[in-house]
Design a protein around this motif. Sequence first.
Motif, mmCIF file in Angstrom:
data_model
loop_
_atom_site.group_PDB
_atom_site.id
_atom_site.type_symbol
_atom_site.label_atom_id
_atom_site.label_comp_id
_atom_site.label_asym_id
_atom_site.label_seq_id
_atom_site.Cartn_x
_atom_site.Cartn_y
_atom_site.Cartn_z
ATOM 1 N N PRO A 73 -11.837 -1.343 -1.611
ATOM 2 C CA PRO A 73 -10.853 -2.286 -1.585
ATOM 3 C C PRO A 73 -9.865 -1.698 -0.873
ATOM 4 O O PRO A 73 -9.284 -0.630 -1.085
ATOM 5 C CB PRO A 73 -10.445 -2.587 -3.074
ATOM 6 C CG PRO A 73 -11.092 -1.189 -3.943
ATOM 7 C CD PRO A 73 -12.289 -0.562 -2.959
ATOM 8 N N VAL A 74 -9.200 -2.332 0.267
ATOM 9 C CA VAL A 74 -8.264 -1.852 0.827
ATOM 10 C C VAL A 74 -7.197 -2.799 1.049
ATOM 11 O O VAL A 74 -7.518 -3.937 1.865
ATOM 12 C CB VAL A 74 -8.740 -1.153 2.268
ATOM 13 C CG1 VAL A 74 -7.385 -0.873 3.353
ATOM 14 C CG2 VAL A 74 -9.566 -0.331 2.197
ATOM 15 N N SER A 75 -6.060 -2.784 0.331
ATOM 16 C CA SER A 75 -5.297 -4.104 0.264
ATOM 17 C C SER A 75 -4.082 -3.792 -0.187
ATOM 18 O O SER A 75 -3.501 -2.522 -0.747
ATOM 19 C CB SER A 75 -5.703 -5.010 -0.822
ATOM 20 O OG SER A 75 -5.158 -6.220 -0.479
ATOM 21 N N GLU A 76 -2.702 -4.425 -0.121
ATOM 22 C CA GLU A 76 -1.554 -4.355 -0.568
ATOM 23 C C GLU A 76 -0.823 -5.711 -0.675
ATOM 24 O O GLU A 76 -1.235 -6.782 -0.091
ATOM 25 C CB GLU A 76 -0.610 -3.347 0.427
ATOM 26 C CG GLU A 76 -0.471 -4.036 1.805
ATOM 27 C CD GLU A 76 0.229 -2.851 2.770
ATOM 28 O OE1 GLU A 76 1.000 -3.206 3.526
ATOM 29 O OE2 GLU A 76 -0.228 -1.755 2.798
ATOM 30 N N MET A 77 0.184 -5.858 -1.432
ATOM 31 C CA MET A 77 0.819 -6.925 -1.579
ATOM 32 C C MET A 77 1.633 -7.344 -0.319
ATOM 33 O O MET A 77 2.356 -6.360 0.072
ATOM 34 C CB MET A 77 1.687 -6.765 -3.079
ATOM 35 C CG MET A 77 0.857 -6.943 -4.150
ATOM 36 S SD MET A 77 1.730 -7.038 -5.618
ATOM 37 C CE MET A 77 1.992 -8.807 -5.639
ATOM 38 N N PHE A 78 1.596 -8.504 -0.032
ATOM 39 C CA PHE A 78 2.369 -9.093 1.208
ATOM 40 C C PHE A 78 2.018 -8.262 2.298
ATOM 41 O O PHE A 78 3.042 -7.941 3.201
ATOM 42 C CB PHE A 78 3.728 -9.249 0.920
ATOM 43 C CG PHE A 78 4.231 -10.126 -0.192
ATOM 44 C CD1 PHE A 78 4.330 -11.521 0.253
ATOM 45 C CD2 PHE A 78 4.160 -9.945 -1.458
ATOM 46 C CE1 PHE A 78 4.716 -12.823 -0.654
ATOM 47 C CE2 PHE A 78 4.815 -10.948 -2.357
ATOM 48 C CZ PHE A 78 4.730 -12.257 -1.911
ATOM 49 N N ARG A 79 0.919 -7.701 2.579
ATOM 50 C CA ARG A 79 0.278 -7.082 3.546
ATOM 51 C C ARG A 79 0.471 -8.044 4.913
ATOM 52 O O ARG A 79 0.250 -9.378 4.910
ATOM 53 C CB ARG A 79 -1.192 -6.824 3.423
ATOM 54 C CG ARG A 79 -1.652 -6.066 4.583
ATOM 55 C CD ARG A 79 -3.048 -5.833 4.039
ATOM 56 N NE ARG A 79 -3.725 -5.112 5.689
ATOM 57 C CZ ARG A 79 -5.218 -4.558 5.393
ATOM 58 N NH1 ARG A 79 -5.953 -4.948 4.331
ATOM 59 N NH2 ARG A 79 -5.657 -3.847 6.239
ATOM 60 N N VAL A 114 -3.726 -12.078 -4.071
ATOM 61 C CA VAL A 114 -3.708 -13.199 -5.167
ATOM 62 C C VAL A 114 -2.441 -13.182 -5.618
ATOM 63 O O VAL A 114 -1.683 -14.306 -5.676
ATOM 64 C CB VAL A 114 -4.790 -13.080 -6.263
ATOM 65 C CG1 VAL A 114 -4.840 -14.014 -7.363
ATOM 66 C CG2 VAL A 114 -6.067 -13.028 -5.871
ATOM 67 N N TYR A 115 -1.802 -12.331 -5.999
ATOM 68 C CA TYR A 115 -0.522 -12.012 -6.932
ATOM 69 C C TYR A 115 0.636 -12.520 -5.719
ATOM 70 O O TYR A 115 1.673 -13.184 -5.838
ATOM 71 C CB TYR A 115 -0.292 -10.747 -7.559
ATOM 72 C CG TYR A 115 -0.854 -10.691 -8.722
ATOM 73 C CD1 TYR A 115 -0.362 -11.118 -9.871
ATOM 74 C CD2 TYR A 115 -2.239 -10.203 -8.720
ATOM 75 C CE1 TYR A 115 -1.172 -11.003 -11.027
ATOM 76 C CE2 TYR A 115 -2.957 -10.076 -9.805
ATOM 77 C CZ TYR A 115 -2.419 -10.418 -11.141
ATOM 78 O OH TYR A 115 -3.207 -10.279 -12.432
ATOM 79 N N SER A 116 0.329 -12.063 -4.443
ATOM 80 C CA SER A 116 1.304 -12.407 -3.203
ATOM 81 C C SER A 116 1.543 -13.938 -3.207
ATOM 82 O O SER A 116 2.050 -14.539 -3.050
ATOM 83 C CB SER A 116 0.768 -11.380 -2.180
ATOM 84 O OG SER A 116 0.900 -10.261 -2.100
ATOM 85 N N MET A 117 0.136 -14.372 -3.150
ATOM 86 C CA MET A 117 0.071 -15.920 -2.862
ATOM 87 C C MET A 117 0.606 -16.620 -3.871
ATOM 88 O O MET A 117 1.278 -17.572 -3.867
ATOM 89 C CB MET A 117 -1.386 -16.265 -2.854
ATOM 90 C CG MET A 117 -1.727 -17.782 -2.209
ATOM 91 S SD MET A 117 -1.032 -18.171 -0.681
ATOM 92 C CE MET A 117 -2.491 -17.396 0.162
ATOM 93 N N ALA A 118 0.516 -16.246 -5.169
ATOM 94 C CA ALA A 118 1.014 -16.806 -6.467
ATOM 95 C C ALA A 118 2.566 -16.763 -6.383
ATOM 96 O O ALA A 118 3.266 -17.739 -6.658
ATOM 97 C CB ALA A 118 0.514 -16.201 -7.678
#
Length: 274
Positions: A73-79, A114-118
């Motif tokens: 997993p390579v991710s960050e919020m509001f990437r 998911v949390y960014s979208m929410a």
Amino acid sequence: MPSKDIDIEVRLLMEAVYLKYNYDFRDYTGASQKRRVLHALHEMGCDTVSGLQERVMHDPSAFSQLLQYLTIPVSEMFRDPSFYAALREQVVPFLQTYPSLKVWVAGCSTGEEVYSMAILLKEEGLLERTIIYATDINPQSLEAARRGVFALRDMRKFTENYQRAGGKAAFSDYYTAAYDGALFDRSLVENVTFADHSLATDSVFSETQLISCRNVMIYFNKKLQDRVLGLFHESLCHRGFLALGSKESLEFSSYAGRFEPLVKRERLYRKLGQ
């Protein structure tokens, strides 16, 4: 061992994984897959890919361990904040015309997107009438996404991204800090369904207005990319929206003529007529 022999062993490992566990990595790009397998080889204490295959075939826990390397997993919020700004400005006005919404976050990993979208949907008054499907093939990643606890050390970066994406509140309003973790508000995921779903083997499960699948297809070969785009085209409603990652494009796919660029630079597309 010669590189060509390693390539053969990696292909045999992926075939074995598919036949034994029904996880299909056979159409993932070779270089990325090989790199991840060799990393797993070292970390799991195996001398050869064949040795790793033998362990995986006879020990389900070894497969679970390997899966963590195959789906790093390579991710960050509001990437890519400019993407979220474009989503807010160019797509949300259309979404606001629907009485109810279904959004699919495909390849959701540990849940940052998911949390960014929410959060974005909440700030635009859409979250309460939206069902979000958050799907991935890695059970451990899905469980992490359900928990909604992220490292406190990442909050500064996430906050900067959120602000640059056009956030309308204080980012800290959305989480509670405790020890070295940040627990995000559970109300954000009240309407989220977290589900195991493989883009390589599974089919469409619902009609959606927006699909976000960012930085996932870069790991797929063209055959698998076309399969996935077919799923998305089938799932999207008339004139629905598709969001891809910054290094992904529809231009050279067999589905190029079935979508139109909405914000080309941000890889935001809209489905053309049926």
